[in-house]
Scaffold this motif. Structure first.
Motif, PDB file in Angstrom:
ATOM      1  N   ARG A  25       0.876  -1.181   0.000  1.00 36.98           N
ATOM      2  CA  ARG A  25       0.000   0.000   0.000  1.00 36.98           C
ATOM      3  C   ARG A  25       0.906   1.222   0.000  1.00 36.98           C
ATOM      4  NH1 ARG A  25      -3.151   3.266   3.952  1.00 36.98           N
ATOM      5  NH2 ARG A  25      -5.070   3.822   2.878  1.00 36.98           N
ATOM      6  N   THR A  26       0.770   2.034  -1.021  1.00 42.22           N
ATOM      7  CA  THR A  26       1.613   3.217  -1.148  1.00 42.22           C
ATOM      8  C   THR A  26       0.771   4.478  -1.017  1.00 42.22           C
ATOM      9  OG1 THR A  26       1.421   3.359  -3.553  1.00 42.22           O
ATOM     10  CG2 THR A  26       3.211   2.007  -2.671  1.00 42.22           C
ATOM     11  N   ALA A  27       1.396   5.487  -0.492  1.00 40.53           N
ATOM     12  CA  ALA A  27       0.750   6.794  -0.334  1.00 40.53           C
ATOM     13  C   ALA A  27       1.766   7.853  -0.727  1.00 40.53           C
ATOM     14  CB  ALA A  27       0.278   6.988   1.096  1.00 40.53           C
ATOM     15  N   SER A  28       2.005   7.973  -2.029  1.00 40.56           N
ATOM     16  CA  SER A  28       3.028   8.890  -2.499  1.00 40.56           C
ATOM     17  C   SER A  28       2.533  10.329  -2.470  1.00 40.56           C
ATOM     18  CB  SER A  28       3.446   8.531  -3.923  1.00 40.56           C
ATOM     19  OG  SER A  28       4.369   9.488  -4.389  1.00 40.56           O
ATOM     20  N   PRO A  29       3.211  11.185  -1.729  1.00 40.50           N
ATOM     21  CA  PRO A  29       2.804  12.590  -1.680  1.00 40.50           C
ATOM     22  C   PRO A  29       3.164  13.352  -2.961  1.00 40.50           C
ATOM     23  CG  PRO A  29       4.783  12.261  -0.376  1.00 40.50           C
ATOM     24  CD  PRO A  29       4.344  10.904  -0.852  1.00 40.50           C
ATOM     25  N   ARG A  30       3.963  12.734  -3.842  1.00 44.41           N
ATOM     26  CA  ARG A  30       4.382  13.415  -5.068  1.00 44.41           C
ATOM     27  C   ARG A  30       3.405  13.252  -6.221  1.00 44.41           C
ATOM     28  NH1 ARG A  30       8.231  10.687  -2.809  1.00 44.41           N
ATOM     29  NH2 ARG A  30       8.213   9.043  -4.351  1.00 44.41           N
ATOM     30  N   LEU A  31       2.559  12.217  -6.167  1.00 50.14           N
ATOM     31  CA  LEU A  31       1.621  11.975  -7.260  1.00 50.14           C
ATOM     32  C   LEU A  31       0.304  12.707  -7.018  1.00 50.14           C
ATOM     33  CD1 LEU A  31       2.005   8.151  -7.970  1.00 50.14           C
ATOM     34  CD2 LEU A  31       2.859  10.050  -9.334  1.00 50.14           C
ATOM     35  N   LEU A  32      -0.278  13.191  -8.107  1.00 51.51           N
ATOM     36  CA  LEU A  32      -1.570  13.859  -8.009  1.00 51.51           C
ATOM     37  C   LEU A  32      -2.672  12.821  -7.829  1.00 51.51           C
ATOM     38  CD1 LEU A  32      -3.113  16.526  -8.151  1.00 51.51           C
ATOM     39  CD2 LEU A  32      -3.245  16.228 -10.628  1.00 51.51           C
ATOM     40  N   VAL A  33      -2.767  11.853  -8.735  1.00 49.66           N
ATOM     41  CA  VAL A  33      -3.790  10.805  -8.681  1.00 49.66           C
ATOM     42  C   VAL A  33      -3.185   9.549  -9.263  1.00 49.66           C
ATOM     43  CG1 VAL A  33      -6.060  10.089  -9.514  1.00 49.66           C
ATOM     44  CG2 VAL A  33      -5.638  12.483  -8.954  1.00 49.66           C
ATOM     45  N   TRP A  38      -2.799   0.155  -3.798  1.00 51.47           N
ATOM     46  CA  TRP A  38      -2.081  -1.095  -3.602  1.00 51.47           C
ATOM     47  C   TRP A  38      -1.384  -1.437  -4.912  1.00 51.47           C
ATOM     48  CZ3 TRP A  38      -1.480  -3.575   0.960  1.00 51.47           C
ATOM     49  CH2 TRP A  38      -2.339  -3.227   1.996  1.00 51.47           C
ATOM     50  N   ILE A  39      -0.095  -1.798  -4.844  1.00 49.34           N
ATOM     51  CA  ILE A  39       0.686  -2.133  -6.035  1.00 49.34           C
ATOM     52  C   ILE A  39       1.547  -3.365  -5.772  1.00 49.34           C
ATOM     53  CG2 ILE A  39       0.739   0.242  -6.900  1.00 49.34           C
ATOM     54  CD1 ILE A  39       3.623   0.458  -5.829  1.00 49.34           C
ATOM     55  N   THR A  40       1.959  -4.008  -6.847  1.00 49.40           N
ATOM     56  CA  THR A  40       2.880  -5.141  -6.732  1.00 49.40           C
ATOM     57  C   THR A  40       4.288  -4.625  -6.460  1.00 49.40           C
ATOM     58  OG1 THR A  40       3.323  -5.116  -9.093  1.00 49.40           O
ATOM     59  CG2 THR A  40       1.527  -6.556  -8.342  1.00 49.40           C
ATOM     60  N   PRO A  41       5.170  -5.467  -5.939  1.00 48.02           N
ATOM     61  CA  PRO A  41       6.570  -5.059  -5.794  1.00 48.02           C
ATOM     62  C   PRO A  41       7.148  -4.671  -7.156  1.00 48.02           C
ATOM     63  CG  PRO A  41       6.172  -7.139  -4.663  1.00 48.02           C
ATOM     64  CD  PRO A  41       4.939  -6.823  -5.450  1.00 48.02           C
ATOM     65  N   GLY A  42       8.064  -3.735  -7.137  1.00 47.07           N
ATOM     66  CA  GLY A  42       8.719  -3.312  -8.366  1.00 47.07           C
ATOM     67  C   GLY A  42       8.955  -1.822  -8.364  1.00 47.07           C
ATOM     68  N   SER A 130     -10.883  -8.297  -5.737  1.00 47.36           N
ATOM     69  CA  SER A 130     -12.130  -8.021  -6.471  1.00 47.36           C
ATOM     70  C   SER A 130     -13.121  -7.218  -5.630  1.00 47.36           C
ATOM     71  CB  SER A 130     -12.773  -9.320  -6.957  1.00 47.36           C
ATOM     72  OG  SER A 130     -13.262 -10.068  -5.859  1.00 47.36           O
ATOM     73  N   GLN A 131     -12.906  -7.150  -4.323  1.00 44.14           N
ATOM     74  CA  GLN A 131     -13.788  -6.399  -3.429  1.00 44.14           C
ATOM     75  C   GLN A 131     -13.423  -4.916  -3.341  1.00 44.14           C
ATOM     76  OE1 GLN A 131     -16.524  -8.167  -2.190  1.00 44.14           O
ATOM     77  NE2 GLN A 131     -15.560  -9.590  -3.621  1.00 44.14           N
ATOM     78  N   LEU A 132     -12.265  -4.537  -3.898  1.00 43.86           N
ATOM     79  CA  LEU A 132     -11.821  -3.143  -3.859  1.00 43.86           C
ATOM     80  C   LEU A 132     -12.348  -2.375  -5.066  1.00 43.86           C
ATOM     81  CD1 LEU A 132      -8.055  -3.485  -2.858  1.00 43.86           C
ATOM     82  CD2 LEU A 132      -9.980  -2.941  -1.377  1.00 43.86           C
ATOM     83  N   ASP A 133     -12.469  -1.065  -4.927  1.00 41.12           N
ATOM     84  CA  ASP A 133     -12.757  -0.199  -6.065  1.00 41.12           C
ATOM     85  C   ASP A 133     -11.504  -0.098  -6.915  1.00 41.12           C
ATOM     86  OD1 ASP A 133     -15.364   0.373  -5.235  1.00 41.12           O
ATOM     87  OD2 ASP A 133     -14.695   2.063  -4.005  1.00 41.12           O
ATOM     88  N   GLN A 134     -11.667   0.130  -8.226  1.00 42.92           N
ATOM     89  CA  GLN A 134     -10.516   0.192  -9.138  1.00 42.92           C
ATOM     90  C   GLN A 134      -9.508   1.261  -8.744  1.00 42.92           C
ATOM     91  OE1 GLN A 134     -11.137   0.142 -13.360  1.00 42.92           O
ATOM     92  NE2 GLN A 134     -12.821  -1.313 -13.184  1.00 42.92           N
ATOM     93  N   GLY A 135      -9.930   2.332  -8.118  1.00 45.36           N
ATOM     94  CA  GLY A 135      -9.013   3.388  -7.727  1.00 45.36           C
ATOM     95  C   GLY A 135      -8.142   3.043  -6.535  1.00 45.36           C
ATOM     96  N   GLY A 141      -7.126  -3.246 -13.825  1.00 43.72           N
ATOM     97  CA  GLY A 141      -7.015  -4.582 -14.395  1.00 43.72           C
ATOM     98  C   GLY A 141      -6.059  -5.484 -13.637  1.00 43.72           C
ATOM     99  N   LEU A 142      -5.625  -5.054 -12.439  1.00 45.92           N
ATOM    100  CA  LEU A 142      -4.687  -5.864 -11.655  1.00 45.92           C
ATOM    101  C   LEU A 142      -5.232  -7.267 -11.407  1.00 45.92           C
ATOM    102  CD1 LEU A 142      -2.025  -6.079 -10.104  1.00 45.92           C
ATOM    103  CD2 LEU A 142      -3.217  -5.160  -8.101  1.00 45.92           C
ATOM    104  N   HIS A 143      -6.523  -7.400 -11.155  1.00 46.32           N
ATOM    105  CA  HIS A 143      -7.138  -8.717 -10.932  1.00 46.32           C
ATOM    106  C   HIS A 143      -6.835  -9.647 -12.104  1.00 46.32           C
ATOM    107  CE1 HIS A 143     -10.332 -11.739 -11.074  1.00 46.32           C
ATOM    108  NE2 HIS A 143     -10.400 -11.622  -9.752  1.00 46.32           N
ATOM    109  N   ASP A 144      -7.036  -9.155 -13.328  1.00 45.38           N
ATOM    110  CA  ASP A 144      -6.806  -9.976 -14.515  1.00 45.38           C
ATOM    111  C   ASP A 144      -5.327 -10.283 -14.725  1.00 45.38           C
ATOM    112  OD1 ASP A 144      -9.549  -9.951 -14.976  1.00 45.38           O
ATOM    113  OD2 ASP A 144      -9.430  -8.254 -16.356  1.00 45.38           O
ATOM    114  N   ILE A 145      -4.459  -9.338 -14.390  1.00 47.07           N
ATOM    115  CA  ILE A 145      -3.019  -9.561 -14.509  1.00 47.07           C
ATOM    116  C   ILE A 145      -2.589 -10.681 -13.561  1.00 47.07           C
ATOM    117  CG2 ILE A 145      -0.738  -8.534 -14.119  1.00 47.07           C
ATOM    118  CD1 ILE A 145      -2.044  -5.820 -14.976  1.00 47.07           C
ATOM    119  N   VAL A 146      -3.080 -10.644 -12.319  1.00 46.91           N
ATOM    120  CA  VAL A 146      -2.725 -11.684 -11.347  1.00 46.91           C
ATOM    121  C   VAL A 146      -3.318 -13.027 -11.766  1.00 46.91           C
ATOM    122  CG1 VAL A 146      -2.947 -12.438  -8.956  1.00 46.91           C
ATOM    123  CG2 VAL A 146      -2.436 -10.035  -9.462  1.00 46.91           C
TER     124      VAL A 146
END
Length: 153
Positions: A25-33, A38-42, A130-135, A141-146
């Motif tokens: 779970r990331t909370a980058s203060p530098r990004l607007l949106v 939640w993101i994969t490692p990398g 699948s229970q989370l909102d896309q945002g 499409g993370l569900h489909d990638i996994v």
């Protein structure tokens, strides 16, 4: 230092023996949106690295897991990041998959900004995501990638 106009990124779908996958779970203060997601490692690929080399390095830095190979990338996504100062950066992301035993990642090799940006680490199921909102996760499409990564391993 000026941000580049294009960023190459490598991400890893890290699967355990029960098809759970690791997300940060990331909370980058530098990004607007999106600011919180939640993101994969990398992360970013260095100019001298291939996507595969960047994925191996990022996997070790972000989880402590060192592997010799991740095979070929199985999915790619292009997009853009918009920073809170208005800077727009195009991105190209290659996804790799690796199967391992469930473990607690170490933060020993994180960069200083990762100690600020990463606020949680969790193993997920496809049902969970699948229970989370896309945002709430990235990329869309993370569900489909996994699901595709699970099929490949």
């Amino acid at each position: 230092m000026a941000r580049p106009t294009h960023r190459r990124v490598s991400r890893i779908v890290l699967l355990d023996e029960n098809d759970n996958f690791l997300l940060f779970r990331t909370a980058s203060p530098r990004l607007l949106v999106p600011v919180v997601r939640w993101i994969t490692p990398g992360g970013g690929v260095e100019p001298h690295e291939s996507h595969h080399e960047g994925a191996l390095r990022e996997l070790f830095e972000e989880t402590g897991l060192r592997v010799e190979s991740l095979g070929e990338s199985f999915h790619s996504v292009s997009g853009e990041s918009i920073f809170n100062d208005g800077h727009v950066q195009s991105t190209h992301t290659e996804f790799f998959v690796h199967r391992t035993s469930n473990f607690m990642p170490t933060t020993d090799n994180w960069l200083p900004n990762e100690h600020v940006d990463i606020t949680d680490t969790r193993w997920w199921t496809l049902h969970d995501i699948s229970q989370l909102d896309q945002g709430e996760y990235s990329p869309i499409g993370l569900h489909d990638i996994v699901a595709k990564a699970i099929e490949l391993t």
